[in-house]
Motif scaffolding. Sequence first.
Motif, PDB file in Angstrom:
ATOM      1  N   GLN A 133       0.832  -1.214   0.000  1.00 20.46           N
ATOM      2  CA  GLN A 133       0.000   0.000   0.000  1.00 20.46           C
ATOM      3  C   GLN A 133       0.861   1.257   0.000  1.00 20.46           C
ATOM      4  O   GLN A 133       0.562   2.231  -0.708  1.00 20.46           O
ATOM      5  CB  GLN A 133      -0.928  -0.010   1.203  1.00 20.46           C
ATOM      6  CG  GLN A 133      -2.066  -1.004   1.096  1.00 20.46           C
ATOM      7  CD  GLN A 133      -2.937  -1.020   2.339  1.00 20.46           C
ATOM      8  OE1 GLN A 133      -2.450  -0.935   3.464  1.00 20.46           O
ATOM      9  NE2 GLN A 133      -4.241  -1.128   2.150  1.00 20.46           N
ATOM     10  N   ARG A 134       1.913   1.257   0.797  1.00 26.29           N
ATOM     11  CA  ARG A 134       2.788   2.437   0.841  1.00 26.29           C
ATOM     12  C   ARG A 134       3.467   2.654  -0.505  1.00 26.29           C
ATOM     13  O   ARG A 134       3.610   3.805  -0.965  1.00 26.29           O
ATOM     14  CB  ARG A 134       3.817   2.280   1.947  1.00 26.29           C
ATOM     15  CG  ARG A 134       3.233   2.424   3.354  1.00 26.29           C
ATOM     16  CD  ARG A 134       4.320   2.501   4.399  1.00 26.29           C
ATOM     17  NE  ARG A 134       5.016   1.225   4.546  1.00 26.29           N
ATOM     18  CZ  ARG A 134       4.631   0.246   5.359  1.00 26.29           C
ATOM     19  NH1 ARG A 134       3.535   0.380   6.089  1.00 26.29           N
ATOM     20  NH2 ARG A 134       5.334  -0.873   5.446  1.00 26.29           N
ATOM     21  N   LYS A 137       0.856   4.048  -2.943  1.00 23.33           N
ATOM     22  CA  LYS A 137       0.552   5.438  -2.605  1.00 23.33           C
ATOM     23  C   LYS A 137       1.665   6.369  -3.063  1.00 23.33           C
ATOM     24  O   LYS A 137       1.409   7.465  -3.581  1.00 23.33           O
ATOM     25  CB  LYS A 137       0.352   5.567  -1.094  1.00 23.33           C
ATOM     26  CG  LYS A 137      -0.078   6.960  -0.647  1.00 23.33           C
ATOM     27  CD  LYS A 137      -0.339   6.991   0.853  1.00 23.33           C
ATOM     28  CE  LYS A 137      -0.804   8.368   1.304  1.00 23.33           C
ATOM     29  NZ  LYS A 137      -1.053   8.430   2.759  1.00 23.33           N
ATOM     30  N   THR A 138       2.913   5.934  -2.909  1.00 25.99           N
ATOM     31  CA  THR A 138       4.049   6.749  -3.350  1.00 25.99           C
ATOM     32  C   THR A 138       3.971   7.026  -4.846  1.00 25.99           C
ATOM     33  O   THR A 138       4.174   8.153  -5.297  1.00 25.99           O
ATOM     34  CB  THR A 138       5.368   6.026  -3.024  1.00 25.99           C
ATOM     35  OG1 THR A 138       5.509   5.928  -1.602  1.00 25.99           O
ATOM     36  CG2 THR A 138       6.561   6.787  -3.591  1.00 25.99           C
ATOM     37  N   GLU A 141       0.811   9.307  -5.867  1.00 29.80           N
ATOM     38  CA  GLU A 141       0.875  10.690  -5.405  1.00 29.80           C
ATOM     39  C   GLU A 141       2.099  11.433  -5.932  1.00 29.80           C
ATOM     40  O   GLU A 141       2.263  12.625  -5.650  1.00 29.80           O
ATOM     41  CB  GLU A 141       0.874  10.725  -3.878  1.00 29.80           C
ATOM     42  CG  GLU A 141      -0.441  10.247  -3.262  1.00 29.80           C
ATOM     43  CD  GLU A 141      -0.447  10.332  -1.754  1.00 29.80           C
ATOM     44  OE1 GLU A 141       0.628  10.659  -1.174  1.00 29.80           O
ATOM     45  OE2 GLU A 141      -1.499  10.075  -1.144  1.00 29.80           O
TER      46      GLU A 141
END
Length: 291
Positions: A133-134, A137-138, A141
Amino acid sequence: MEPVFAPDVPVGVRRLYEQQPELFVATGAPRPKRQTSWSVAPGNTFGTLLVWIAVCAGGWMLALIFLAGLLPTMVAAWAALALAAVAVLATVGVVVKSMSEDRAHKAVRLQHGKYLLPQDFDEQAGRLLGRAQRAVKTVLEATVTRRGLLDEMKNELMLPEQLWDIAQVLREQTVLRARQYDVARGMASAELDAVLGPQRRALALSVDAIKRKVDLLEQYADRVRSADAALRAEAALADGERYIELLARTEPAGDTSLVQNLTDEATALKQTLTRSINAARAAGKTLALPD
């Protein structure tokens, strides 16, 4: 770790989780039943309906008496009939509403199974999902993504599918790990080992495969992060001409090596940005889902 939604889950359902997470039910639990006022609190609903009917009937009778004293008989009769019709329609509306399911509960019920909550995963699976997930997201975004510099990767489509695919496998791993633990708890036999041995090896292979997928996601995120840094540095080049002009105004006969360094750095940075973008694209291509 955040919940994971299937790519086709409406945005409104995702926002609903942010507002009312308590409505959502883990995949391991039964699908929520249809909830109405009658199913949740039939006694209170029936009492409320009786009070409503009594108020409508009493109000209509008072209005009839009041109208009969002010208006001609025929006009009062038509007015009373109109008020009765309004009261009946309002009562029907109240009954229908009490039998209807509110939008929030309906959305959660219909989408059950298309979202996975943190409690659907054990600790090992949760750690891997959090890493994935991280990384996603990186990428999503990142400035290079928002500006379309990685458009050919179709990140907005590919990455949610990747994340949902990973989450589903991690959920199944969680279930199978728990079942293996329950079966083997307090027991040991050659027959049991013969059955559980291959199952444990298969589970370990699946875990390793998911770890490799997560590693690829993180590598892609690192490349995108590097490209983002290069893009921000390139944006700072917009001020380069102002520094050169500043030097020309304050040191007209001074050393010109610094001006040359600024120019050379601008050229090198553009090349670095190009390499970073290409590296991010190459890393992203390794994430393509099989047909």
